[in-house]
Design an enzyme around this catalytic site. Structure first.
Site, PDB file in Angstrom:
ATOM      1  N   CYS A  12     -41.152 -18.203  85.169  1.00 55.66           N
ATOM      2  CA  CYS A  12     -41.349 -19.122  86.289  1.00 55.66           C
ATOM      3  C   CYS A  12     -42.583 -18.634  87.044  1.00 55.66           C
ATOM      4  CB  CYS A  12     -40.110 -19.218  87.178  1.00 55.66           C
ATOM      5  SG  CYS A  12     -39.712 -17.740  88.140  1.00 55.66           S
ATOM      6  N   ARG A  18     -35.838 -18.388  89.472  1.00 58.97           N
ATOM      7  CA  ARG A  18     -35.395 -19.062  88.249  1.00 58.97           C
ATOM      8  C   ARG A  18     -35.404 -18.175  87.015  1.00 58.97           C
ATOM      9  NH1 ARG A  18     -39.554 -23.855  88.498  1.00 58.97           N
ATOM     10  NH2 ARG A  18     -40.814 -22.124  89.299  1.00 58.97           N
ATOM     11  N   ASP A 129     -37.922 -25.410  91.484  1.00 64.63           N
ATOM     12  CA  ASP A 129     -38.023 -24.151  92.227  1.00 64.63           C
ATOM     13  C   ASP A 129     -37.183 -24.272  93.499  1.00 64.63           C
ATOM     14  OD1 ASP A 129     -38.721 -21.818  93.530  1.00 64.63           O
ATOM     15  OD2 ASP A 129     -40.869 -22.064  93.189  1.00 64.63           O
TER      16      ASP A 129
END
Length: 166
Positions: A12, A18, A129
């Site tokens: 990420c 994440r 996100d």
């Protein structure tokens, strides 16, 4: 895969929400399915801003409520990851583009795929996100990660190729 564990890298942007959660969800899922020896995983970020930091406390709390421990220290993706991993999973299109751009002429066995290609129970093209949102965003990310990681483990367990589209 016959010459050792299948190595998967989650990517990420900052490697604090994440991707470390993906790494830990996959590890927990693989262990629960008796596949812990066949799958190794790690995570990285496309930027180094958070390098050395622990995963976001909100993600750790949400995952802990599901019985998953999210640990580790953020690191930035590096060119050697293309050789060190079999599969690189990006959380969103920007991450995918950054990793593909970073490959350039870089050799390496890694196949780069979008994580949501493995999600079967949810409609999602990207793992959003959750950093600037509330608790519901972290829960949604975990829902997607649990879904996709279950599919990845299933495919590896059945000796199906996870590097190509199904």
């Amino acid at each position: 895969m016959a010459n050792g564990p299948y190595r998967i890298l989650f990517v990420c942007m900052g490697n604090i929400c994440r991707s470390p959660a993906g790494e830990c969800v996959l590890r927990a899922t693989a262990q629960a399915e008796g596949m812990g020896e066949r799958i190794e995983c790690d995570s990285a970020g496309t930027i180094g801003y958070h390098a050395g930091n622990s995963p976001d406390a909100r993600m750790r709390k949400a995952a802990k409520a599901r019985g998953i421990s999210v640990e580790g220290a953020a690191r930035q993706f590096h060119a050697g990851d293309f050789s060190d991993f079999d599969l690189i999973l990006t959380m969103d299109d920007d991450n995918f583009a950054d990793i593909e751009r970073g490959r350039g002429g870089q050799d390496g066995k890694a196949v780069v795929r979008r994580f949501c290609e493995f999600v079967t129970e949810h409609e999602a093209e990207e793992v959003p996100d959750p950093y600037y949102g509330g608790a519901a965003g972290f829960e949604h990310v975990l829902d997607l990660l649990e879904d996709g990681c279950a599919e990845i483990v299933r495919r590896i367990k059945e000796n199906k190729d996870v590097g190509n589209s199904a």
